[in-house]
Design a protein around this motif. Structure first.
Motif, PDB file in Angstrom:
ATOM      1  N   ASP A 143       0.810  -1.215   0.000  1.00  0.00           N
ATOM      2  CA  ASP A 143       0.000   0.000   0.000  1.00  0.00           C
ATOM      3  C   ASP A 143       0.846   1.269   0.000  1.00  0.00           C
ATOM      4  O   ASP A 143       0.403   2.315  -0.465  1.00  0.00           O
ATOM      5  CB  ASP A 143      -0.940   0.018   1.214  1.00  0.00           C
ATOM      6  CG  ASP A 143      -1.970  -1.099   1.158  1.00  0.00           C
ATOM      7  OD1 ASP A 143      -2.342  -1.490   0.037  1.00  0.00           O
ATOM      8  OD2 ASP A 143      -2.371  -1.579   2.229  1.00  0.00           O
ATOM      9  N   GLN A 144       2.048   1.161   0.531  1.00  0.00           N
ATOM     10  CA  GLN A 144       2.941   2.320   0.582  1.00  0.00           C
ATOM     11  C   GLN A 144       4.358   1.864   0.257  1.00  0.00           C
ATOM     12  O   GLN A 144       5.093   1.406   1.125  1.00  0.00           O
ATOM     13  CB  GLN A 144       2.899   3.006   1.943  1.00  0.00           C
ATOM     14  CG  GLN A 144       3.735   4.281   1.995  1.00  0.00           C
ATOM     15  CD  GLN A 144       3.678   4.963   3.338  1.00  0.00           C
ATOM     16  OE1 GLN A 144       3.366   4.347   4.350  1.00  0.00           O
ATOM     17  NE2 GLN A 144       3.991   6.259   3.370  1.00  0.00           N
ATOM     18  N   VAL A 145       4.726   1.985  -1.005  1.00  0.00           N
ATOM     19  CA  VAL A 145       6.059   1.587  -1.447  1.00  0.00           C
ATOM     20  C   VAL A 145       7.042   2.693  -1.101  1.00  0.00           C
ATOM     21  O   VAL A 145       6.880   3.845  -1.500  1.00  0.00           O
ATOM     22  CB  VAL A 145       6.077   1.313  -2.964  1.00  0.00           C
ATOM     23  CG1 VAL A 145       7.488   0.969  -3.414  1.00  0.00           C
ATOM     24  CG2 VAL A 145       5.115   0.191  -3.310  1.00  0.00           C
ATOM     25  N   ARG A 146       8.065   2.329  -0.335  1.00  0.00           N
ATOM     26  CA  ARG A 146       9.125   3.264   0.017  1.00  0.00           C
ATOM     27  C   ARG A 146      10.445   2.628  -0.392  1.00  0.00           C
ATOM     28  O   ARG A 146      10.757   1.504   0.022  1.00  0.00           O
ATOM     29  CB  ARG A 146       9.110   3.574   1.517  1.00  0.00           C
ATOM     30  CG  ARG A 146       7.802   4.157   2.015  1.00  0.00           C
ATOM     31  CD  ARG A 146       7.846   4.448   3.495  1.00  0.00           C
ATOM     32  NE  ARG A 146       8.826   5.486   3.803  1.00  0.00           N
ATOM     33  CZ  ARG A 146       9.192   5.814   5.042  1.00  0.00           C
ATOM     34  NH1 ARG A 146       8.684   5.157   6.073  1.00  0.00           N
ATOM     35  NH2 ARG A 146      10.064   6.772   5.254  1.00  0.00           N
ATOM     36  N   THR A 147      11.186   3.309  -1.215  1.00  0.00           N
ATOM     37  CA  THR A 147      12.409   2.724  -1.753  1.00  0.00           C
ATOM     38  C   THR A 147      13.619   3.560  -1.372  1.00  0.00           C
ATOM     39  O   THR A 147      13.504   4.650  -0.817  1.00  0.00           O
ATOM     40  CB  THR A 147      12.327   2.596  -3.281  1.00  0.00           C
ATOM     41  OG1 THR A 147      12.228   3.898  -3.871  1.00  0.00           O
ATOM     42  CG2 THR A 147      11.129   1.757  -3.688  1.00  0.00           C
ATOM     43  N   ARG A 148      14.791   3.033  -1.678  1.00  0.00           N
ATOM     44  CA  ARG A 148      16.038   3.744  -1.418  1.00  0.00           C
ATOM     45  C   ARG A 148      17.095   3.276  -2.400  1.00  0.00           C
ATOM     46  O   ARG A 148      16.986   2.190  -2.985  1.00  0.00           O
ATOM     47  CB  ARG A 148      16.495   3.505   0.019  1.00  0.00           C
ATOM     48  CG  ARG A 148      16.797   2.053   0.339  1.00  0.00           C
ATOM     49  CD  ARG A 148      17.065   1.870   1.811  1.00  0.00           C
ATOM     50  NE  ARG A 148      17.356   0.477   2.143  1.00  0.00           N
ATOM     51  CZ  ARG A 148      17.546   0.023   3.377  1.00  0.00           C
ATOM     52  NH1 ARG A 148      17.459   0.861   4.390  1.00  0.00           N
ATOM     53  NH2 ARG A 148      17.806  -1.245   3.602  1.00  0.00           N
ATOM     54  N   ILE A 149      18.123   4.076  -2.568  1.00  0.00           N
ATOM     55  CA  ILE A 149      19.211   3.710  -3.456  1.00  0.00           C
ATOM     56  C   ILE A 149      20.095   2.667  -2.767  1.00  0.00           C
ATOM     57  O   ILE A 149      20.397   2.779  -1.584  1.00  0.00           O
ATOM     58  CB  ILE A 149      20.038   4.956  -3.852  1.00  0.00           C
ATOM     59  CG1 ILE A 149      21.178   4.576  -4.795  1.00  0.00           C
ATOM     60  CG2 ILE A 149      20.556   5.693  -2.643  1.00  0.00           C
ATOM     61  CD1 ILE A 149      21.940   5.768  -5.317  1.00  0.00           C
ATOM     62  N   VAL A 150      20.479   1.632  -3.524  1.00  0.00           N
ATOM     63  CA  VAL A 150      21.318   0.573  -2.953  1.00  0.00           C
ATOM     64  C   VAL A 150      22.598   0.354  -3.751  1.00  0.00           C
ATOM     65  O   VAL A 150      23.542  -0.251  -3.251  1.00  0.00           O
ATOM     66  CB  VAL A 150      20.546  -0.761  -2.856  1.00  0.00           C
ATOM     67  CG1 VAL A 150      19.385  -0.641  -1.875  1.00  0.00           C
ATOM     68  CG2 VAL A 150      20.044  -1.216  -4.228  1.00  0.00           C
ATOM     69  N   ALA A 151      22.640   0.826  -4.999  1.00  0.00           N
ATOM     70  CA  ALA A 151      23.818   0.603  -5.838  1.00  0.00           C
ATOM     71  C   ALA A 151      23.827   1.629  -6.963  1.00  0.00           C
ATOM     72  O   ALA A 151      22.794   2.221  -7.294  1.00  0.00           O
ATOM     73  CB  ALA A 151      23.819  -0.818  -6.413  1.00  0.00           C
ATOM     74  N   PHE A 152      25.000   1.822  -7.560  1.00  0.00           N
ATOM     75  CA  PHE A 152      25.077   2.667  -8.753  1.00  0.00           C
ATOM     76  C   PHE A 152      26.245   2.210  -9.618  1.00  0.00           C
ATOM     77  O   PHE A 152      27.167   1.525  -9.170  1.00  0.00           O
ATOM     78  CB  PHE A 152      25.198   4.155  -8.397  1.00  0.00           C
ATOM     79  CG  PHE A 152      26.461   4.552  -7.672  1.00  0.00           C
ATOM     80  CD1 PHE A 152      27.544   5.099  -8.348  1.00  0.00           C
ATOM     81  CD2 PHE A 152      26.562   4.405  -6.296  1.00  0.00           C
ATOM     82  CE1 PHE A 152      28.692   5.480  -7.681  1.00  0.00           C
ATOM     83  CE2 PHE A 152      27.707   4.792  -5.613  1.00  0.00           C
ATOM     84  CZ  PHE A 152      28.787   5.326  -6.308  1.00  0.00           C
ATOM     85  N   LYS A 153      26.180   2.579 -10.883  1.00  0.00           N
ATOM     86  CA  LYS A 153      27.199   2.200 -11.855  1.00  0.00           C
ATOM     87  C   LYS A 153      27.611   3.426 -12.651  1.00  0.00           C
ATOM     88  O   LYS A 153      26.766   4.198 -13.106  1.00  0.00           O
ATOM     89  CB  LYS A 153      26.676   1.114 -12.804  1.00  0.00           C
ATOM     90  CG  LYS A 153      27.689   0.693 -13.879  1.00  0.00           C
ATOM     91  CD  LYS A 153      27.121  -0.378 -14.797  1.00  0.00           C
ATOM     92  CE  LYS A 153      28.131  -0.798 -15.856  1.00  0.00           C
ATOM     93  NZ  LYS A 153      27.583  -1.825 -16.776  1.00  0.00           N
TER      94      LYS A 153
END
Length: 266
Positions: A143-153
């Motif tokens: 119902d409430q998607v909360r995301t975060r950065i975990v990797a980058f290229k």
């Protein structure tokens, strides 16, 4: 939201902050909490390089360890428990939830769940690209998607570096081994600093895993208005940052963010 109390370091920056204050006084990020009578930046405790104290200030009165900005842009040391608003700033990049800020200062929230183009050279033959991966947080729900950065290229020419947590992978797509490396990566106290240079412009990415924050700065003028991705076009105008890959304007932050989805990590 991943921001911090504003740190005016020049008269120009101080004037811009003062313009935001209007007819109120606000907290800024200057304090002597850690060093009595010696004021430092609240975020990293480094010595201030600019000041604009009001006459007879700082008064160094007992308990006045924080700093407020008056409507005229001058500063006053004040008791930290006093109630007032605050002027905050954000490094360009992704911070936490994720909250993003473009190179031109446009702040927004986008809950992506894939790899996305953070920024890249938008010439026909792109010299570099930075992509980033967002994943749902542990406290996320359907119902409430909360995301975060975990990797980058980061890819510059045929050279690449992948930062996943604190794991660092580097290589070349073409297998060339002898050319000088363009991307430099170093770890400092559980932070990762990555630099690369293109067309006399140096980009610096600072990754803080604990806060899932990726801050980006650059030094040089060649790419003014020539970038694209989640961090906008760096032309100095925040209002036109929400441009999709085809150049059209996105209707909102979600439309903008999803337009820069990368179907698979390159």
């Amino acid at each position: 939201m991943g921001g911090f109390l504003a740190e005016p370091r020049t008269k120009t920056e101080n004037d811009k902050i003062a313009n935001l204050c209007g007819k109120e006084t606000y907290w800024i990020g200057i304090t002597d909490l850690n060093h009595e009578d010696t004021f430092t930046y609240a975020r990293d405790d480094s010595t201030i390089i600019y000041s604009n104290w009001s006459p007879s200030e700082p008064s160094i009165s007992l308990g006045e360890h924080c700093t407020q900005m008056y409507v005229d842009g001058t500063w006053n040391d004040q008791n930290c428990n006093d109630h007032m608003g605050a002027i905050c700033q954000f490094d360009a990049g992704c911070h936490g939830d994720p909250h993003l800020k473009t190179f031109d200062g446009r702040a927004y929230t986008f809950q992506g769940t894939c790899w996305y183009t953070l920024f890249k050279d938008c010439a026909d033959k792109s010299r570099f690209e930075v992509t980033t991966k967002f994943e749902p947080r542990e406290d996320s729900s359907p119902d409430q998607v909360r995301t975060r950065i975990v990797a980058f290229k980061v890819t510059v020419g045929d050279e690449y570096s992948i930062i996943d947590g604190l794991d660092i992978t580097t290589g070349r797509t073409g297998g060339q081994k002898t050319a000088a490396r363009v991307i430099t990566v170093k770890e400092e106290d559980k932070n990762i600093i990555l630099n690369f240079t293109s067309k006399n412009t140096t980009f610096t990415l600072k990754w803080t895993l604990r806060k899932h924050a990726l801050s980006v700065t650059y030094d040089g003028s060649f790419y003014h208005g020539k970038l694209c991705g989640l961090m906008g076009n760096a032309d100095g105008v925040a209002a036109n940052d929400f441009q999709k890959p085809d150049g059209s304007d996105a209707k909102d932050a979600d439309d903008f963010g999803e337009s820069w989805k990368v179907n698979e990590m390159k």
